[in-house]
Motif scaffolding. Sequence first.
Motif, PDB file in Angstrom:
ATOM      1  N   VAL A  37       0.640  -1.388   0.239  1.00 36.59           N
ATOM      2  CA  VAL A  37       0.293  -0.281  -0.110  1.00 36.59           C
ATOM      3  C   VAL A  37       0.834   1.035  -0.053  1.00 36.59           C
ATOM      4  CG1 VAL A  37      -1.592   1.374   1.042  1.00 36.59           C
ATOM      5  CG2 VAL A  37      -1.621  -1.296   1.322  1.00 36.59           C
ATOM      6  N   ASN A  38       1.471   2.172  -0.886  1.00 38.54           N
ATOM      7  CA  ASN A  38       1.760   3.299  -1.718  1.00 38.54           C
ATOM      8  C   ASN A  38       1.069   3.962  -0.455  1.00 38.54           C
ATOM      9  OD1 ASN A  38       4.038   4.830  -2.031  1.00 38.54           O
ATOM     10  ND2 ASN A  38       1.908   5.754  -3.531  1.00 38.54           N
ATOM     11  N   ASP A  39       1.245   4.991   0.336  1.00 35.42           N
ATOM     12  CA  ASP A  39       0.729   6.291   0.969  1.00 35.42           C
ATOM     13  C   ASP A  39       1.024   7.428   1.357  1.00 35.42           C
ATOM     14  OD1 ASP A  39      -1.125   6.260   3.565  1.00 35.42           O
ATOM     15  OD2 ASP A  39       1.058   6.987   5.310  1.00 35.42           O
ATOM     16  N   GLY A  40       1.611   7.535  -0.033  1.00 39.67           N
ATOM     17  CA  GLY A  40       1.422   8.482  -0.804  1.00 39.67           C
ATOM     18  C   GLY A  40       2.599   9.719  -0.764  1.00 39.67           C
ATOM     19  N   SER A  41       3.755   8.320  -1.006  1.00 35.55           N
ATOM     20  CA  SER A  41       4.918   8.349  -1.046  1.00 35.55           C
ATOM     21  C   SER A  41       5.649   9.438  -2.172  1.00 35.55           C
ATOM     22  CB  SER A  41       6.186   7.276  -1.633  1.00 35.55           C
ATOM     23  OG  SER A  41       6.087   6.112  -0.362  1.00 35.55           O
ATOM     24  N   THR A  42       6.197  10.247  -2.726  1.00 34.28           N
ATOM     25  CA  THR A  42       7.115  10.953  -3.232  1.00 34.28           C
ATOM     26  C   THR A  42       8.860  11.122  -3.521  1.00 34.28           C
ATOM     27  OG1 THR A  42       7.997  12.259  -1.172  1.00 34.28           O
ATOM     28  CG2 THR A  42       5.705  13.024  -1.873  1.00 34.28           C
TER      29      THR A  42
END
Length: 312
Positions: A37-42
């Motif tokens: 689950v990618n939690d808004g990685s930048t």
Amino acid sequence: MILFSIIVPVYNAEKYIENTLHSVINQDESNFEVIAVNDGSTDNSLKIIKKIARNDGRIKVYSQKNKGVSYARNLGLDKAKGRYILFLDSDDELPPHTLSSYYRIFQMENADIIEGNIHISEKQDKYRNKIKVFNHDKAIKYFLNCKTISGYAGGKAYNKNILKNIRFISSISYGEDGIFFLETLLKSHKLVHASFACYKYTIRLNSLSGRGQDYNSHNLEVFKQSENIQASVPQKFKKYNKVFIFELYKSEIEKFADSTPKTQKEYYRSYKRLKSFCDKNVIGVLFTTFNLRVRKDAIGYLIWRINGKNKL
């Protein structure tokens, strides 16, 4: 049927996530799914995950806006199809025998929860077949006395059946795993603690779990954690609440003491609240707990308080 669902919340872990996923891919038990689950990685975390997933259909990728580790894990729980559930942080790894060892114990003991050892060493791996079985009451007592059983999300496998209607509290991102774990204990009939090394733990700054950081606003959530623990514990175990919270608050006092003078000035009121509880309850903890380590902590705290030293 899928045996294991490994839920991996990911936030800016481009330096670690490849090793994390490959530690699962290389398991000696192949019947699993990874729910990343990618939690808004930048950073490039999502790109790396998708590249690996293209070559392995067992890796499922989901993305959300940055909401925190609790939201990410809850999304993973909603998507999980496995019989057993694990949580793995995006900078940690699983030793290659982890899933097969969990499965063997589930089959032997019909457990609801299995907890292994987080820190890997040759000694732990040598005695990987050594287990301790805890019934419902004993597991709760040991957890609240900080003995053998921990509240960390990592290093455990859950029978999915006991996770129905249990989710991480979304408004808490520090100490949320302890609250979640207590809820699972309250529904469980049997917990097995196994001595095998099942989890390789990494400390880094700015991770989703907040590890390795200086004392900051996230630490204030320890008060929410203690309130939730106190409210959830059944009456017959209430006397151990102060033991658990003492250990929790003492750890926070140590983090505060290691912070810069500027940080200490900013969070001094929080420190006073922590210290007030420990001052009031340290004697009760000393005579209530059956954990010798906690008794030593209580004695050490009393000496620190009397001598007025900076370090516990």
